[in-house]
Design an enzyme around this catalytic site. Structure first.
Site, PDB file in Angstrom:
ATOM      1  N   ASP A   1      -6.930  -8.358   4.110  1.00 27.87           N
ATOM      2  CA  ASP A   1      -6.232  -9.263   3.183  1.00 27.87           C
ATOM      3  C   ASP A   1      -5.701 -10.515   3.884  1.00 27.87           C
ATOM      4  O   ASP A   1      -5.133 -11.398   3.241  1.00 27.87           O
ATOM      5  CB  ASP A   1      -5.075  -8.531   2.500  1.00 27.87           C
ATOM      6  CG  ASP A   1      -5.578  -7.387   1.623  1.00 27.87           C
ATOM      7  OD1 ASP A   1      -6.760  -7.420   1.215  1.00 27.87           O
ATOM      8  OD2 ASP A   1      -4.794  -6.452   1.366  1.00 27.87           O
TER       9      ASP A   1
ATOM     10  N   SER B   1     -13.390   1.449   2.731  1.00 28.05           N
ATOM     11  CA  SER B   1     -12.395   1.045   1.738  1.00 28.05           C
ATOM     12  C   SER B   1     -11.357   2.134   1.562  1.00 28.05           C
ATOM     13  O   SER B   1     -11.676   3.268   1.193  1.00 28.05           O
ATOM     14  CB  SER B   1     -13.087   0.776   0.391  1.00 28.05           C
ATOM     15  OG  SER B   1     -12.154   0.898  -0.669  1.00 28.05           O
TER      16      SER B   1
ATOM     17  N   ARG C   1      -2.854 -14.224  -2.629  1.00 27.05           N
ATOM     18  CA  ARG C   1      -3.028 -14.566  -1.203  1.00 27.05           C
ATOM     19  C   ARG C   1      -3.567 -15.989  -1.034  1.00 27.05           C
ATOM     20  O   ARG C   1      -3.242 -16.669  -0.063  1.00 27.05           O
ATOM     21  CB  ARG C   1      -3.918 -13.544  -0.500  1.00 27.05           C
ATOM     22  CG  ARG C   1      -3.437 -12.110  -0.689  1.00 27.05           C
ATOM     23  CD  ARG C   1      -3.268 -11.329   0.587  1.00 27.05           C
ATOM     24  NE  ARG C   1      -2.885  -9.965   0.254  1.00 27.05           N
ATOM     25  CZ  ARG C   1      -1.649  -9.483   0.355  1.00 27.05           C
ATOM     26  NH1 ARG C   1      -0.669 -10.214   0.826  1.00 27.05           N
ATOM     27  NH2 ARG C   1      -1.377  -8.234  -0.005  1.00 27.05           N
TER      28      ARG C   1
ATOM     29  N   LYS D   1     -12.254  -9.217  -4.167  1.00 32.37           N
ATOM     30  CA  LYS D   1     -10.788  -9.091  -4.231  1.00 32.37           C
ATOM     31  C   LYS D   1     -10.293  -9.767  -5.518  1.00 32.37           C
ATOM     32  O   LYS D   1     -11.051  -9.947  -6.452  1.00 32.37           O
ATOM     33  CB  LYS D   1     -10.164  -9.701  -2.975  1.00 32.37           C
ATOM     34  CG  LYS D   1     -10.590  -9.002  -1.686  1.00 32.37           C
ATOM     35  CD  LYS D   1     -10.144  -7.554  -1.643  1.00 32.37           C
ATOM     36  CE  LYS D   1     -10.593  -6.845  -0.384  1.00 32.37           C
ATOM     37  NZ  LYS D   1     -10.274  -5.419  -0.394  1.00 32.37           N
TER      38      LYS D   1
ATOM     39  N   SER E   1       0.836  -1.213   0.000  1.00 30.15           N
ATOM     40  CA  SER E   1       0.000   0.000   0.000  1.00 30.15           C
ATOM     41  C   SER E   1       0.866   1.257   0.000  1.00 30.15           C
ATOM     42  O   SER E   1       0.617   2.214  -0.745  1.00 30.15           O
ATOM     43  CB  SER E   1      -0.887   0.022   1.247  1.00 30.15           C
ATOM     44  OG  SER E   1      -1.815  -1.028   1.201  1.00 30.15           O
TER      45      SER E   1
ATOM     46  N   ARG F   1       1.593   4.330  -2.985  1.00 36.95           N
ATOM     47  CA  ARG F   1       1.351   5.740  -2.644  1.00 36.95           C
ATOM     48  C   ARG F   1       2.612   6.586  -2.762  1.00 36.95           C
ATOM     49  O   ARG F   1       2.541   7.761  -3.134  1.00 36.95           O
ATOM     50  CB  ARG F   1       0.757   5.827  -1.232  1.00 36.95           C
ATOM     51  CG  ARG F   1      -0.707   5.336  -1.198  1.00 36.95           C
ATOM     52  CD  ARG F   1      -1.110   4.917   0.196  1.00 36.95           C
ATOM     53  NE  ARG F   1      -2.529   4.627   0.335  1.00 36.95           N
ATOM     54  CZ  ARG F   1      -3.112   3.468   0.023  1.00 36.95           C
ATOM     55  NH1 ARG F   1      -2.396   2.479  -0.485  1.00 36.95           N
ATOM     56  NH2 ARG F   1      -4.406   3.292   0.210  1.00 36.95           N
TER      57      ARG F   1
ATOM     58  N   GLN G   1      -9.222   2.200  -0.698  1.00 30.03           N
ATOM     59  CA  GLN G   1      -9.057   2.499  -2.130  1.00 30.03           C
ATOM     60  C   GLN G   1     -10.056   3.562  -2.572  1.00 30.03           C
ATOM     61  O   GLN G   1      -9.704   4.479  -3.319  1.00 30.03           O
ATOM     62  CB  GLN G   1      -9.189   1.215  -2.949  1.00 30.03           C
ATOM     63  CG  GLN G   1      -8.045   0.239  -2.653  1.00 30.03           C
ATOM     64  CD  GLN G   1      -8.147  -1.071  -3.409  1.00 30.03           C
ATOM     65  OE1 GLN G   1      -9.058  -1.275  -4.206  1.00 30.03           O
ATOM     66  NE2 GLN G   1      -7.207  -1.969  -3.163  1.00 30.03           N
TER      67      GLN G   1
ATOM     68  N   GLY H   1      -5.773  -3.957  -7.896  1.00 27.51           N
ATOM     69  CA  GLY H   1      -6.926  -3.100  -7.606  1.00 27.51           C
ATOM     70  C   GLY H   1      -6.482  -1.759  -7.040  1.00 27.51           C
ATOM     71  O   GLY H   1      -7.021  -0.708  -7.402  1.00 27.51           O
TER      72      GLY H   1
END
Ligand SMILES: O=C(O)C1=C[C@@H](OP(=O)(O)O)[C@@H](O)[C@H](O)C1
Ligand SMILES: C=C(OP(=O)(O)O)C(=O)O
Length: 443
Positions: free
Chosen positions: A326, A173, A400, A353, A27, A31, A175, A99
């Site tokens: 996750d 979320s 995963r 997912k 993540s 970013r 996202q 995603g």
């Protein structure tokens, strides 16, 4: 085009021992590149995750005008172009399996006067994008074309003047929240996002770190309202990416379920919005010692000493889902080795997912002799000290699922095979080597 797949088998292993350092957080890696693109000047990143998901984001940042360079393993440099100055991309923006990459970049594109085609692999093409397109369209972006049900490929036309909105997100979320905030960066006013429960806060923290003015307030019982002042001048800042708790999760569970193991996981990020798995494993009776909590690159990190332990089943509340979203596939593996029942509540988001993770986990467990049940959005696993294993698990283009069932195989009576290792490279390219260095047996 037919894509080649390759199987891998995990076998019951002796006690795991040694030390590992998980790869950089996925993540935060996405970013760091994106804020690098949106700053004027040079952002230096260390510890960047060099997984395929993040590499796709790096290439997209290049297509939008940044100069992105790899200086050494994990060390990257981004020369950004700044908010409002992105280039019109010439080619389709390809996000592969990611995603996060696609949804965050939809926010970036929406807030600029450019038109982009966004696409990804067969898994990404099944995932819902309307949840992000809806607020972005309120801000003035237009969807020129989309596949059925608001899926990619999508042609998105952004706007030079994103309308400041207050968006109440129906789901917790990160996202969705991040896409709206990133679009709001080029808005002349304030953009607010209200989330029903706190989701990971890496976008907010990094925006502040790069100089944006952002206010975070509690909202309702568990929610938050985040307000961003538009058109800040983002200033490049060095980013040191901490170890990914979602990747560390596999070693954490492996050392817990393989008898007599004793390992150390170094420098795992301890952001409380990411440590739901740790909380749950401790409730189940795991033997995890948290050593040397310290701050690195604006996040708390710690080393974890993990030893084999007998687990008991627990009831996992729905409110914990955002902080371990996750990690449910690997938690379900731990639950299979726990005495009694584990009920994981409120997992509806797992259906959207990389695969339908509720169904994929249940099918994988059944193939390995475990008896799971799905009731509504809850996953229920009846555990026991021994798990037979012996199955071939379908991974459905989901990293995963692949890694979770390989870990199950390390402690099961019979070997466990997965149908495709390929997707592991999206988030954890060194998974096999790191686990083998601890004594895991794969063939
Ligand atoms: O913002 C992020 O970096 C992520 C947010 C989560 O997705 P949602 O926002 O859909 O919950 C998580 O599942 C994903 O792996 C990474
Ligand atoms: C859900 C995940 O990632 P993304 O949504 O970025 O594809 C994940 O890494 O488990």
């Amino acid at each position: 085009m037919e894509v080649a797949t390759s199987r891998l088998t995990a076998e019951r292993s002796g006690p795991l021992a040694g030390r590992i350092k998980p790869p950089g957080d996925k993540s935060i890696s996405h970013r760091a590149l994106i804020l690098g693109l949106l700053s004027v000047g040079t952002t230096e990143i260390t510890g960047l995750l060099e997984g395929e998901d993040v590499i796709h984001t790096a290439k997209v940042c290049g297509a939008l005008g940044a100069r992105v360079e790899r200086l050494a393993p994990g060390r990257w440099r981004v020369e950004g172009c700044g908010i409002g100055s992105l280039l019109q991309p010439e080619e389709t923006l390809d996000f592969g399996n990611s995603g996060t990459g696609m949804r965050l970049m939809m926010g970036v594109v929406a807030g600029h006067p450019i038109t982009a085609t966004l696409d990804g692999d067969a898994s990404l093409r099944t995932r819902p994008m309307r949840r992000v397109l809806d607020p972005l369209m309120m801000m003035g972006a237009q969807t020129l074309s989309q596949a059925e049900g608001g899926r990619c490929p999508i042609i998105l036309k952004g706007t030079a003047e994103p309308i400041p909105i207050v968006y109440k997100s129906p789901v917790a979320s990160a996202q969705i929240k991040s896409a709206v905030l990133l679009a709001g960066l080029n808005s002349p006013g304030e953009t607010s996002v209200i989330e029903p429960e706190a989701s990971r806060d890496h976008t907010e923290k990094m925006l502040r770190y790069f100089g944006a003015a952002l206010k975070v307030e509690p909202f309702g019982e568990n929610g938050r309202k985040i307000t961003l002042q538009g058109r800040p001048e983002l200033k490049p800042a060095p980013v040191a990416v901490p170890g990914d708790p979602s990747s560390a999760a596999f070693a954490l569970v492996a050392a817990t379920i393989v008898e007599n193991s004793d390992i150390v996981i170094e420098s795992m990020m301890m952001n409380p919005l990411r440590t739901g798995l740790l909380t749950t494993l401790l409730e189940m009776g795991a033997d995890i010692e948290i050593i040397d909590r310290r701050e690195e690159g604006g996040e708390e990190v710690a080393d974890l000493r993990v030893r084999g332990a007998a687990l008991k089943g627990v009831d996992v509340p729905a409110a914990r889902a955002p902080s371990m979203i996750d990690e449910y596939p690997i938690l379900a593996v731990a639950a299979s080795f726990a005495r009694g029942q584990t009920r994981m509540r409120g997992l509806g988001e797992l259906r959207v997912k990389e695969s339908d993770r509720l169904e994929a986990v249940a099918a994988g467990l059944r193939a390995c002799g475990v008896d799971p049940q799905i009731i509504g959005d809850d996953l229920i696993v009846e555990g026991g000290a021994e798990v037979s294993g012996g199955g071939l698990v379908a991974t459905h283009l989901d990293h995963r699922i692949a890694m979770s069932f390989l870990i199950l195989g390390l402690a099961a009576q019979k070997p466990v095979a997965i149908d495709d290792v390929g997707m592991i490279a999206t988030s954890f390219p060194d998974f096999r080597a790191q686990m083998e260095s601890l004594g895991a047996r794969f063939s």
